[in-house]
Write an enzyme that holds these catalytic residues in place. Sequence first.
Site, PDB file in Angstrom:
ATOM      1  N   ASP A 177      37.864  78.266  50.376  1.00  0.00           N
ATOM      2  CA  ASP A 177      37.732  77.444  49.263  1.00  0.00           C
ATOM      3  C   ASP A 177      36.163  77.154  49.253  1.00  0.00           C
ATOM      4  O   ASP A 177      35.901  76.541  50.196  1.00  0.00           O
ATOM      5  CB  ASP A 177      38.509  76.068  49.172  1.00  0.00           C
ATOM      6  CG  ASP A 177      38.024  75.465  47.813  1.00  0.00           C
ATOM      7  OD1 ASP A 177      37.004  75.311  47.530  1.00  0.00           O
ATOM      8  OD2 ASP A 177      39.220  74.839  47.324  1.00  0.00           O
ATOM      9  N   HIS A 178      35.476  77.844  48.665  1.00  0.00           N
ATOM     10  CA  HIS A 178      34.013  77.766  48.913  1.00  0.00           C
ATOM     11  C   HIS A 178      33.306  76.179  48.709  1.00  0.00           C
ATOM     12  O   HIS A 178      32.373  75.925  49.387  1.00  0.00           O
ATOM     13  CB  HIS A 178      33.115  78.827  48.214  1.00  0.00           C
ATOM     14  CG  HIS A 178      32.851  78.428  46.803  1.00  0.00           C
ATOM     15  ND1 HIS A 178      33.565  78.653  45.708  1.00  0.00           N
ATOM     16  CD2 HIS A 178      31.484  77.845  46.308  1.00  0.00           C
ATOM     17  CE1 HIS A 178      33.142  78.224  44.603  1.00  0.00           C
ATOM     18  NE2 HIS A 178      32.050  77.904  44.858  1.00  0.00           N
ATOM     19  N   HIS A 240      39.273  73.614  44.205  1.00  0.00           N
ATOM     20  CA  HIS A 240      38.064  72.837  44.577  1.00  0.00           C
ATOM     21  C   HIS A 240      38.177  71.260  44.292  1.00  0.00           C
ATOM     22  O   HIS A 240      37.724  70.502  45.407  1.00  0.00           O
ATOM     23  CB  HIS A 240      36.792  73.228  43.605  1.00  0.00           C
ATOM     24  CG  HIS A 240      36.647  74.999  43.572  1.00  0.00           C
ATOM     25  ND1 HIS A 240      36.871  75.692  44.845  1.00  0.00           N
ATOM     26  CD2 HIS A 240      36.297  75.667  42.562  1.00  0.00           C
ATOM     27  CE1 HIS A 240      36.499  76.803  44.525  1.00  0.00           C
ATOM     28  NE2 HIS A 240      36.177  76.980  43.281  1.00  0.00           N
TER      29      HIS A 240
HETATM   30  C1  BG6 Z   1      34.830  79.368  41.253  1.00  0.00           C
HETATM   31  C2  BG6 Z   1      35.313  79.498  39.787  1.00  0.00           C
HETATM   32  O1  BG6 Z   1      35.770  79.429  42.040  1.00  0.00           O
HETATM   33  O2  BG6 Z   1      33.939  78.418  41.364  1.00  0.00           O
HETATM   34  C3  BG6 Z   1      34.369  79.658  38.825  1.00  0.00           C
HETATM   35  O3  BG6 Z   1      36.195  80.712  39.721  1.00  0.00           O
HETATM   36  C4  BG6 Z   1      33.397  78.415  39.021  1.00  0.00           C
HETATM   37  O4  BG6 Z   1      34.759  79.636  37.463  1.00  0.00           O
HETATM   38  C5  BG6 Z   1      32.839  78.487  40.316  1.00  0.00           C
HETATM   39  O5  BG6 Z   1      32.047  78.827  37.935  1.00  0.00           O
HETATM   40  C6  BG6 Z   1      31.982  77.267  40.385  1.00  0.00           C
HETATM   41  O6  BG6 Z   1      31.345  77.290  41.850  1.00  0.00           O
HETATM   42  P1  BG6 Z   1      29.873  76.384  42.050  1.00  0.00           P
HETATM   43  O7  BG6 Z   1      29.768  76.799  43.500  1.00  0.00           O
HETATM   44  O8  BG6 Z   1      29.019  77.078  41.077  1.00  0.00           O
HETATM   45  O9  BG6 Z   1      30.100  75.163  41.550  1.00  0.00           O
END
Ligand code: BG6
Length: 484
Positions: A177-178, A240
């Site tokens: 989960d980044h 997230h």
């Molecule tokens: C991804 C989603 O996991 O996270 C995207 O699939 C979203 O829809 C993105 O735009 C948001 O990540 P960050 O790091 O740009 O906030």
Amino acid sequence: MVSRVIPVEPFDLVIFGGTGDLARRKILPALFRRFCAGQMGPEARVIGAARSEMDTAAYRDFARSAILEFDDDTVCAEENLSGFLEQLHYVTLDARGETGWDALSALMVEGRIRAFYFSVGPGLFGDLAERLHSYGMADAESRIVVEKPFGRDLASARALNQGLAQHFDETQIYRIDHYLGKETVQNLMAIRFGNMLFEPLWNAQYVDHIQITVAEARGVGSRGGYYDKSGALRDMVQNHMMQLLCLIAMEPPAKFDPDAVRDEKLKVIRALDPVGADDVVRGQYEGTKERPGYRNQVENRDTHTESFVALRAHIGNWRWSGTPFYLRTGKRLKARASEIAVVLKEAPHSIFGTQAGHHANILTIRLQPNEGIELGVTIKEPGPGGMRLVDVPLDMTFAEALGPDTADFPDAYERLIMDVVRGDQTLFMRGDEVEAAWRWTDPIIEGWQNSSVAPILYASGSSGPDDALMLMHRDGRRWREIRA
Ligand code: BG6
Ligand code: NDP
């Protein structure tokens, strides 16, 4: 500030789906930056694998263009690129057939750390796990990295977990989960558990409510096909935002170790009350003259998929009973701005009389942009005129407070991939955590599926549907403004 980079042990990282969008945009540029930082040593190897016919030289060209296009980090000099590319290899391989597996297996070196990044659709996870096992690559030193979405409901997540568990132990599975790799998200734990200041107040007795906003200015872009089958709840909330909620709400783990942290997060998810129909608002963005609306972008005029969701959650435990958590996320909103605001209660009695107004301390943790924390405190407005109160921010923008080097902290993928190599699962989701999160979100989705009511349309560039504002107004509260 001097950054301290500790090189990791030599490793082999196989990227299944090495020619895909994620590999191009995130994984390869992240590895390049770790190479430039000196963390990925000269013995490490990265092996791209996909069905496309190409040789290693062609894959290096592919990686070069991807890095030049997507690595915007000026610290990482372009002259480092040739050195990095020499460590890249490619195998033409089919996850569903036998092509390429002997070649991949022949490349493996005994006794090295092996990580297999499943950067492919979840429909291939089982095939990959099965073949890694049958070709003798699933040994005790192997790790697999799997991407979101991890299922689309509890049943499919369970099936994925069971498929992987046939050949890999939970300690070998790294579910990405980044958001957990973001610097400020980790800082949540440092702020909470590294200071005495906040923790005594971190409960329903002192906290009025908590707001978590992840706002995006962009729309679904070219990802409409995927997104329309998913929607904001599956795409952002189940993973997230749930992780942010857990880190804010969990009890202090006894130590900063993977299972201690994940046990506490799991307890939070399990303590979440079911969300009632009145506690959730879903929306869909309209177009403007210049930009198409959601329905045009996904080419489905009847779609009920939500590009925005706001909800009120309650955690039924001693610490949080009575303190609502308001979550909101959406695309094509006013700005790209993500923050967590911990809004404390007002002082129980104002000695300054009614003209002093209402004041509450707010601790804001800004995830992006301008990562930092801000504490709103109430002071006397300077100058004559009696005791008038005003709220001012004690602001700590990390880049300002810690020096310009800190603006170059590793991005989420850099940190998470290095954690895989180090064998540290703290920032990865455990199987039971993912299932518990689906158990909570599934009834919300089922409720929508059983309803003929469409999501509420909202204007592009707005704060979302007015009903989302009402969700808080009804409780006598209001959302903080979305601003970059
Ligand atoms: C991804 C989603 O996991 O996270 C995207 O699939 C979203 O829809 C993105 O735009 C948001 O990540 P960050 O790091 O740009 O906030
Ligand atoms: P793409 O469709 O761009 O890439 C898929 C990759 O898989 C390609 O390299 C493709 O190459 C390979 N592939 C497909 N079928 C097979 C097969 N049978 N055997 C071997 N390789 C195969 O997808 P993304 O890169 O966008 O996404 C990958 C995963 O990451 C997905 O699960 C996605 O949900 C997830 N993800 C993606 C994000 C992103 O920003 N792109 C963000 C977060 C998660 P070839 O056709 O040559 O075989």
